[in-house]
Design a protein around this motif. Sequence first.
Motif, mmCIF file in Angstrom:
data_model
loop_
_atom_site.group_PDB
_atom_site.id
_atom_site.type_symbol
_atom_site.label_atom_id
_atom_site.label_comp_id
_atom_site.label_asym_id
_atom_site.label_seq_id
_atom_site.Cartn_x
_atom_site.Cartn_y
_atom_site.Cartn_z
ATOM 1 N N LEU A 19 0.828 -1.206 0.000
ATOM 2 C CA LEU A 19 0.000 0.000 0.000
ATOM 3 C C LEU A 19 0.866 1.260 0.000
ATOM 4 C CD1 LEU A 19 -2.986 0.638 -0.043
ATOM 5 C CD2 LEU A 19 -2.989 0.633 2.457
ATOM 6 N N ARG A 20 1.930 1.229 0.773
ATOM 7 C CA ARG A 20 2.830 2.390 0.807
ATOM 8 C C ARG A 20 3.480 2.598 -0.565
ATOM 9 N NH1 ARG A 20 8.316 3.306 2.428
ATOM 10 N NH2 ARG A 20 8.564 5.443 3.186
ATOM 11 N N GLY A 21 3.889 1.504 -1.204
ATOM 12 C CA GLY A 21 4.478 1.618 -2.534
ATOM 13 C C GLY A 21 3.503 2.170 -3.553
ATOM 14 N N LYS A 22 2.241 1.763 -3.465
ATOM 15 C CA LYS A 22 1.236 2.260 -4.413
ATOM 16 C C LYS A 22 1.016 3.768 -4.238
ATOM 17 C CE LYS A 22 -2.352 -0.579 -5.150
ATOM 18 N NZ LYS A 22 -3.420 -1.571 -4.879
ATOM 19 N N CYS A 23 1.025 4.235 -2.984
ATOM 20 C CA CYS A 23 0.895 5.674 -2.740
ATOM 21 C C CYS A 23 2.081 6.435 -3.330
ATOM 22 C CB CYS A 23 0.812 5.955 -1.240
ATOM 23 S SG CYS A 23 -0.709 5.432 -0.427
ATOM 24 N N LEU A 24 3.285 5.922 -3.106
ATOM 25 C CA LEU A 24 4.489 6.594 -3.594
ATOM 26 C C LEU A 24 4.555 6.590 -5.119
ATOM 27 C CD1 LEU A 24 7.034 5.155 -1.008
ATOM 28 C CD2 LEU A 24 6.235 7.525 -1.151
ATOM 29 N N ARG A 25 4.095 5.494 -5.729
ATOM 30 C CA ARG A 25 4.120 5.412 -7.190
ATOM 31 C C ARG A 25 3.230 6.479 -7.802
ATOM 32 N NH1 ARG A 25 2.080 0.032 -10.224
ATOM 33 N NH2 ARG A 25 0.288 0.580 -8.941
ATOM 34 N N ILE A 26 2.047 6.677 -7.218
ATOM 35 C CA ILE A 26 1.125 7.687 -7.738
ATOM 36 C C ILE A 26 1.719 9.086 -7.590
ATOM 37 C CG2 ILE A 26 -1.174 8.713 -7.450
ATOM 38 C CD1 ILE A 26 -2.066 5.941 -6.452
ATOM 39 N N LYS A 27 2.507 9.287 -6.542
ATOM 40 C CA LYS A 27 3.144 10.582 -6.323
ATOM 41 C C LYS A 27 4.400 10.767 -7.171
ATOM 42 C CE LYS A 27 3.396 12.020 -2.051
ATOM 43 N NZ LYS A 27 2.626 13.282 -2.137
ATOM 44 N N GLY A 28 4.718 9.765 -8.005
ATOM 45 C CA GLY A 28 5.849 9.889 -8.908
ATOM 46 C C GLY A 28 7.182 9.476 -8.322
ATOM 47 N N GLU A 29 7.175 8.886 -7.120
ATOM 48 C CA GLU A 29 8.425 8.448 -6.480
ATOM 49 C C GLU A 29 8.680 6.981 -6.823
ATOM 50 O OE1 GLU A 29 8.720 9.528 -2.355
ATOM 51 O OE2 GLU A 29 7.350 11.225 -2.605
#
Length: 472
Positions: free
Chosen positions: A340-350
């Motif tokens: 879940l943390r990775g999915k949030c970061l991916r959407i933010k472009g990280e």
Amino acid sequence: MAEPEATAEDLDALIDDLDYLPGHFHLEMQLNFEPRSPASLRARDLKLQRDGLQQELELAAAPQRPAVRHLLGAFAFYLDELGEARERFLEVAREDPGNLNAWANLAHVYGRLGQEEEEEACAGRLADLMGLAAEREAAGDPQLRAARCLAEQGYAHGFDVGCTSPEERAQVLAAGIALYDKALGYAQQAIEIAKDHPTILNRLAKIFHFLGKQDMAIGTCNMALDSLRDPELNWQAYCTRAKIHLRAYLHDLERAKMGLGGMPDRDHLSCAKADLEEVVKVCPSLNTYLDIGQVYYYMGVDAVQELLAVDEAALNQALVFLAKAGESELGATLPELQLLRGKCLRIKGEEANAAACFKRAVELDDAGSSHTEGFGCLLEALLAQWRQAQLSDAELGRDVDAWLRRAQGKYPAARLRQELQRVWRGHTGEVLGLARALVAQGRPALVRLLFETMEQDGDFRSGPRGRRTFSL
């Protein structure tokens, strides 16, 4: 402790004729079977359940506490904390000397500790209480003791650890319900649930929730909250109601993605958020942080295309709660938190930070797990980094090769193939580019695997005689 009145052989013969057997260590629960997951993962799951039960013990009414303590003792036993297990069962025996499960569980622990005299004394006490001793009649009502014994065993099934599929989970719950039914038979009554008993209502709500009867579960939660609205005293009702709303949203979301229904109702997310915010103020825990983080994630992304952000503030809030969950020792071991943390970061472009989270999620997944989403997200993050020139051809090839081999050793082949097909459908051009890079690096086996996956995917056009064609 009383001296034993019967030999072990006499007791065994008598017990064979019984309709029930006290204690928790013989129950048909995955907890009592040979573990199928590594010791570290089993310990993680046991500790997670124990943390939740410890909270429940603090708020439980006196009649419910023995059932919770039995489970805490069983979990301590399987964590090799035998002294803690013994103390939990002794607490029950001191408060309720007629509790059958307490003496049976104590005998089991003393047996493991090699304390034979104490083991025999507990077995003798159990024989007295069950009316099995040769020349002694049990005091009190043995029927009610049997009913409590069976009800405590039925309760334990709701907290089992080690189920690897929904079917196994359903079997365990069905066995628990059967024990409750048998308990009612010994008690010779039907249960009448009073509106001023939120603890009982909360348990009923959980049962309805597990059985998929969500309308009944919501109604029961509402009854519990009508009786006791204070979230500090009745946080369980808020948590269960939030889980029901979140499950309803995710169910509708999956149907929408398959074209089987309309857009999911985001009011479910709003209701879940409102309930969990009440809980997190007064009773924060790892599970609560994880649940509310998931709610904020889905509030922050487009329902169909999750890579599109619709509420940046919600995504940031999700990351805050996930960070709090990750601060605990157990939180750092949960693959779903990393995913879940990775999915949030991916959407933010990280992308690089997201890829690190997805790698950790794959590492933490149980062997044989069917939850391949973390691996699929990792492939997508690596392809995105390559597309943005953050990874060279050689770096991409090495990473994909290494993590695909790891995934092959962890996930069922059919589930892994489905995940690869999902990535292929969404990133066809990039996957073909990856294949070219792999050929140039002399990794034909990996290219062959990718192409075999593509050929089994029915979404692409076929060449002559139905054979799919690709060109590098």
